[in-house]
Design a protein around this motif. Structure first.
Motif, PDB file in Angstrom:
ATOM      1  N   GLU A 204       0.777  -1.092   0.189  1.00  0.00           N
ATOM      2  CA  GLU A 204       0.066  -0.094   0.109  1.00  0.00           C
ATOM      3  C   GLU A 204       1.061   1.226   0.066  1.00  0.00           C
ATOM      4  O   GLU A 204       0.572   2.096  -0.461  1.00  0.00           O
ATOM      5  N   ASP A 205       1.788   1.265   0.758  1.00  0.00           N
ATOM      6  CA  ASP A 205       2.838   2.403   0.862  1.00  0.00           C
ATOM      7  C   ASP A 205       3.460   2.717  -0.616  1.00  0.00           C
ATOM      8  O   ASP A 205       3.699   3.854  -1.146  1.00  0.00           O
ATOM      9  N   VAL A 206       3.863   1.494  -1.469  1.00  0.00           N
ATOM     10  CA  VAL A 206       4.373   1.665  -2.762  1.00  0.00           C
ATOM     11  C   VAL A 206       3.212   2.331  -3.621  1.00  0.00           C
ATOM     12  O   VAL A 206       3.580   3.140  -4.398  1.00  0.00           O
ATOM     13  N   ARG A 207       2.060   1.653  -3.467  1.00  0.00           N
ATOM     14  CA  ARG A 207       1.011   2.384  -4.446  1.00  0.00           C
ATOM     15  C   ARG A 207       0.847   3.662  -4.167  1.00  0.00           C
ATOM     16  O   ARG A 207       0.465   4.649  -5.113  1.00  0.00           O
ATOM     17  N   ALA A 208       0.760   4.182  -2.589  1.00  0.00           N
ATOM     18  CA  ALA A 208       0.423   5.582  -2.400  1.00  0.00           C
ATOM     19  C   ALA A 208       1.658   6.442  -3.227  1.00  0.00           C
ATOM     20  O   ALA A 208       1.173   7.427  -3.552  1.00  0.00           O
ATOM     21  N   PHE A 209       2.718   5.842  -2.941  1.00  0.00           N
ATOM     22  CA  PHE A 209       3.868   6.714  -3.686  1.00  0.00           C
ATOM     23  C   PHE A 209       3.731   6.961  -4.878  1.00  0.00           C
ATOM     24  O   PHE A 209       3.937   7.844  -5.492  1.00  0.00           O
ATOM     25  N   ALA A 210       3.584   5.631  -5.995  1.00  0.00           N
ATOM     26  CA  ALA A 210       3.407   5.731  -7.261  1.00  0.00           C
ATOM     27  C   ALA A 210       2.083   6.678  -7.723  1.00  0.00           C
ATOM     28  O   ALA A 210       2.251   7.210  -8.844  1.00  0.00           O
ATOM     29  N   GLY A 211       1.099   6.470  -6.977  1.00  0.00           N
ATOM     30  CA  GLY A 211      -0.250   7.383  -7.337  1.00  0.00           C
ATOM     31  C   GLY A 211      -0.687   6.796  -8.601  1.00  0.00           C
ATOM     32  O   GLY A 211      -0.943   5.565  -8.936  1.00  0.00           O
ATOM     33  N   GLU A 212      -0.769   7.769  -9.633  1.00  0.00           N
ATOM     34  CA  GLU A 212      -1.398   7.428 -11.028  1.00  0.00           C
ATOM     35  C   GLU A 212      -0.536   6.978 -11.827  1.00  0.00           C
ATOM     36  O   GLU A 212      -0.798   6.490 -12.964  1.00  0.00           O
ATOM     37  N   ALA A 213       0.576   6.643 -11.610  1.00  0.00           N
ATOM     38  CA  ALA A 213       1.864   6.410 -12.507  1.00  0.00           C
ATOM     39  C   ALA A 213       1.682   5.060 -12.827  1.00  0.00           C
ATOM     40  O   ALA A 213       1.558   4.187 -11.960  1.00  0.00           O
ATOM     41  N   PRO A 214       1.742   4.555 -14.200  1.00  0.00           N
ATOM     42  CA  PRO A 214       1.655   3.152 -14.417  1.00  0.00           C
ATOM     43  C   PRO A 214       2.663   2.322 -13.805  1.00  0.00           C
ATOM     44  O   PRO A 214       3.679   2.580 -13.369  1.00  0.00           O
ATOM     45  N   GLN A 215       2.466   0.991 -13.511  1.00  0.00           N
ATOM     46  CA  GLN A 215       3.146   0.072 -12.832  1.00  0.00           C
ATOM     47  C   GLN A 215       4.410  -0.388 -13.912  1.00  0.00           C
ATOM     48  O   GLN A 215       3.933  -0.893 -14.957  1.00  0.00           O
ATOM     49  N   SER A 216       5.593  -0.202 -13.507  1.00  0.00           N
ATOM     50  CA  SER A 216       6.799  -0.342 -14.545  1.00  0.00           C
ATOM     51  C   SER A 216       7.163  -1.869 -14.346  1.00  0.00           C
ATOM     52  O   SER A 216       8.002  -2.103 -15.494  1.00  0.00           O
ATOM     53  N   ASP A 217       7.142  -2.404 -13.418  1.00  0.00           N
ATOM     54  CA  ASP A 217       7.872  -3.737 -13.163  1.00  0.00           C
ATOM     55  C   ASP A 217       7.059  -4.611 -12.160  1.00  0.00           C
ATOM     56  O   ASP A 217       6.113  -4.081 -11.452  1.00  0.00           O
ATOM     57  N   ASP A 218       7.155  -5.836 -12.357  1.00  0.00           N
ATOM     58  CA  ASP A 218       6.607  -6.587 -11.368  1.00  0.00           C
ATOM     59  C   ASP A 218       7.026  -6.355  -9.897  1.00  0.00           C
ATOM     60  O   ASP A 218       8.115  -5.926  -9.636  1.00  0.00           O
ATOM     61  N   ILE A 219       5.994  -6.511  -9.094  1.00  0.00           N
ATOM     62  CA  ILE A 219       6.253  -6.216  -7.372  1.00  0.00           C
ATOM     63  C   ILE A 219       5.907  -7.585  -6.763  1.00  0.00           C
ATOM     64  O   ILE A 219       4.750  -7.863  -7.055  1.00  0.00           O
ATOM     65  N   THR A 220       7.126  -7.770  -5.777  1.00  0.00           N
ATOM     66  CA  THR A 220       6.848  -9.195  -5.316  1.00  0.00           C
ATOM     67  C   THR A 220       7.546  -8.916  -3.773  1.00  0.00           C
ATOM     68  O   THR A 220       8.471  -8.269  -3.760  1.00  0.00           O
ATOM     69  N   ILE A 221       6.753  -9.408  -2.694  1.00  0.00           N
ATOM     70  CA  ILE A 221       7.035  -8.977  -1.408  1.00  0.00           C
ATOM     71  C   ILE A 221       6.780 -10.228  -0.452  1.00  0.00           C
ATOM     72  O   ILE A 221       5.911 -10.925  -0.863  1.00  0.00           O
ATOM     73  N   LEU A 222       8.050 -10.686   0.094  1.00  0.00           N
ATOM     74  CA  LEU A 222       7.948 -11.906   0.854  1.00  0.00           C
ATOM     75  C   LEU A 222       8.304 -11.610   2.376  1.00  0.00           C
ATOM     76  O   LEU A 222       9.655 -10.923   2.580  1.00  0.00           O
ATOM     77  N   ALA A 223       7.367 -11.958   3.223  1.00  0.00           N
ATOM     78  CA  ALA A 223       7.640 -11.508   4.805  1.00  0.00           C
ATOM     79  C   ALA A 223       7.681 -12.721   5.625  1.00  0.00           C
ATOM     80  O   ALA A 223       6.697 -13.626   5.418  1.00  0.00           O
TER      81      ALA A 223
END
Length: 666
Positions: free
Chosen positions: A640-659
């Motif tokens: 959600e923090d990454v989405r909020a930072f990117a805003g309306e900008a298109p996603q340029s690469d795959d996003i994967t998070i492992l916790a």
């Protein structure tokens, strides 16, 4: 074109579009297309306007009623908490007084001091009484009967015997002696109370050490004026709310109707003609349980009722919500909106009548031609192509377009078929790719709970990111996260191969460095496309928290400590997998303490860009997570923090998070 005679008969002539259209025959106004267009258009607009207005009104009405009931429920609960606090304060004072009365001995001065302390400690208490039967306590042959009450700022004291009655014959005394638990009396008013209504909290007295069912040696009672409780309830009156307070036996202590207050019980209210809808109220009051129901008052207006017991005291609070009061402003606004809509509709009717005639007839002809075109009849004659106005322009555009439409339909059909096939294949590929990735799960051992969770958001239908975790042996969690160099179908295929090779090697080799070394050999074989993958591979012992990591050119993982401090691990890595075999994958070892979380990610996180082409970066990554988050919460918070930072900008690469989080079980 002229008709061709066939067999002595003549086919109907097709009008030549190059010739002027024949003059329209005059029609009566009520039969004209213009009138019918105006009437049907107006009727349709009026119907749509009515439906939309009705839908908005019903929606607004439902929202207003729901909000009113929600607010009423909140007010009811707040009022019950206030009542419960007041009554509980008296009950605590009563229990304290009862526990102390038989423990301080039979000295009158000590017992009197307890009464005075009870009055001084709780301003809600208007009077306190202790009765100890003679000879029931050791060394006490006379017993003790004393009553203290407030009169203004003064305390009035007297023996219970001076009250003018034999307390041993009073129902409240006999009931208290035989009661298993304290109880509240019904409100009463007499000469001693000055005509004001009081309620009494009565507790049986037992010798120290006696069981709850042992015979009582006396009683303690505390008086509370109804004037203390009534303002907490009646203060909600007005504004469409009807507050009510019922005693333990159902007497209406507070009620909007003065003829009911202190005169009728809940069961009597429900038994009155026209009040059958109050039966749930009577049942809830009698059973001391919460209830919510609707009914109509004497005037037929709908009311929503919320009934809540006041703790375990036996008292019950009820709050009625008048829908009519909350809806009267909405109805007034709806009336004005309806009037404005009617005026607007009349004005639209006048405009349609004035300007529809000039375009009705040619539009009808164009519509007829368009209808044939929509049915695939592209050879149907087209009229009005010689007109110089917009209708003529439209007609010529239709004439020029229908030839190209024939050619394009075949091309569109072929393109649609190819696109549908491609989309179907991509959808299947995405489903297959997602099915290869495990769902989040937990691992428990030695009073420790380890949770593994991951999120993957591809930038296209299929991507090259991947993750994996599994318990290859009891108490040991193997995990990996990686990023393939390309995107789309090629990346997805290489990702599947990489994931399969890593899992195979993980089953053969326990250490992450050996897993990566073996995988580098397998992935370099036959890799003519020179694709590669960065991989972070790890192994965690669930019980001890010891972990080992090895990196093949991947982003350094983040370690979130229990105090909220986050750090990027200084993990030396080897080269990406796929170029050439390598055994140089340094091993990093550490301990994942209780309350800590290890977070791996791909460069789609740190290299996410906003509209100003600024990267998310590692500094924001370190500030994104919060202490105490589970693995799932950490993944979602970071995403959600990454989405909020990117805003309306298109996603340029795959996003994967492992916790992976590790918590101590209570």
């Amino acid at each position: 074109m002229s008709a061709i005679p066939t067999g002595g008969s003549t086919a109907p002539a097709v009008p030549d579009p190059s010739l002027p259209a024949p003059a329209a025959r005059a029609v009566r106004w009520r039969d004209s297309l213009r009138t019918r267009m105006v009437l049907w258009s107006s009727a349709l607009n009026a119907g749509l306007l009515l439906l939309v207005a009705l839908a908005f009104y019903l929606g607004a009405r439902a929202i207003v009623v729901e909000n009113a009931r929600t607010e009423a429920t909140g007010l009811a609960r707040q009022t019950v908490r206030s009542l419960e606090a007041t009554l509980e304060s008296v009950q605590v004072s009563g229990r304290t007084l009862a526990a102390s009365a038989t423990g301080v001995g039979a000295q009158p001065s000590n017992l009197r001091s307890l009464l005075v302390a009870s009055l001084a400690g709780d301003p809600d208490i208007a009077g306190a009484m202790i009765i100890i039967e003679p000879g029931t306590l050791p060394g006490d042959a006379d017993g003790f009967t004393w009553y203290i009450r407030r009169e203004g700022r003064e305390l009035v004291e007297q023996s219970v015997a001076d009250l003018g009655y034999d307390y041993r014959r009073m129902p409240w005394f006999e009931r208290t002696l035989h009661a298993d638990r304290p109880w509240w009396s019904e409100p009463y008013a007499n000469e001693a109370t000055g005509g004001a209504h009081f309620a009494t909290y009565n507790l049986p007295l037992r010798r120290p050490g006696d069981a709850a069912g042992a015979p009582a040696v006396g009683m303690v009672s505390l008086d509370i004026p109804m004037a203390r409780l009534a303002p907490l309830v009646s203060g909600l009156g007005g504004a469409g709310l009807e507050p009510m307070l019922f005693s333990p036996e159902g007497l209406a202590v507070v009620h909007p109707d003065p003829q009911v207050q202190m005169r009728q019980h809940a069961a009597e209210l429900a038994a009155q003609p026209g009040h059958a809808g109050l039966a749930p109220l009577a049942e809830a009051v009698a059973a001391h349980r919460p209830a919510t129901f609707d009914h109509r008052d004497a005037g037929g207006d709908p009311l929503g009722m919320v009934v809540l017991p006041v703790g375990d005291s036996g008292w019950t609070f009820a709050l009625g919500v008048s829908e009519r009061w909350f809806l009267h402003r909405l109805n007034r606004i709806a009336l004005w909106v309806a009037l404005a809509a009617a005026l607007a509709l009349l004005f639209a009717l006048w405009l349609a009548r004035r300007y529809s005639g000039a375009i009705a007839e040619p539009i009808e002809r164009l519509t007829d031609s368009a209808r044939h075109f929509s049915q695939g009849d592209f050879d149907y004659p087209l009229a009005d192509v010689q007109r110089g106005d917009e209708v003529g322009v439209m007609a010529r555009a239709f004439d020029a377009a229908r030839g190209s439409i024939k050619r394009q339909l075949d091309e569109i059909g072929q393109m649609a078929s190819a696109r549908q096939k491609l989309e179907s294949e991509l959808s299947i590929a995405r489903d297959i790719q997602q099915s290869m990735l495990p769902a989040g799960r937990g691992f428990d051992t030695a009073h420790m709970h380890v949770e593994a969770h991951a999120l993957l958001e591809p930038a296209s239908e299929v991507g090259g990111d991947f993750y994996q975790f599994s318990e290859l042996e009891p108490g040991v969690l193997w995990f990996a996260i990686g990023d393939v160099s390309d995107k789309g179908i090629p990346a997805a295929l290489f990702m599947a191969r990489t994931l399969t090779v890593l899992e195979q090697q993980a089953r053969r080799h326990g250490s992450p460095d050996r897993i990566l070394a073996a995988a580098s050999v397998r992935l370099a074989e036959g890799n003519e496309t020179c694709m590669f993958a960065t991989v972070l591979c790890g192994r965690l012992e669930v019980g001890s928290g010891r972990f080992a990591l090895a990196s093949a050119g991947h982003e350094p993982p983040l370690l979130l400590h229990p105090d909220g401090r986050a750090e990027l691990l200084s993990l030396a890595g080897g080269g990406p997998l796929g170029f050439e075999p390598s055994a140089d994958f340094p091993l990093y070892e550490g301990v994942l303490g209780a309350g800590s979380t290890l977070v791996g990610y791909t460069d789609g996180v740190t290299e996410a860009f906003d509209a100003g082409n600024r990267a998310y970066g590692g500094e924001r990554l370190l500030r994104a997570l919060a202490a105490g988050d589970s693995a799932a919460a950490a993944c979602h918070r970071l995403l959600e923090d990454v989405r909020a930072f990117a805003g309306e900008a298109p996603q340029s690469d795959d996003i994967t998070i492992l916790a992976i989080s590790r918590q101590r079980e209570d």
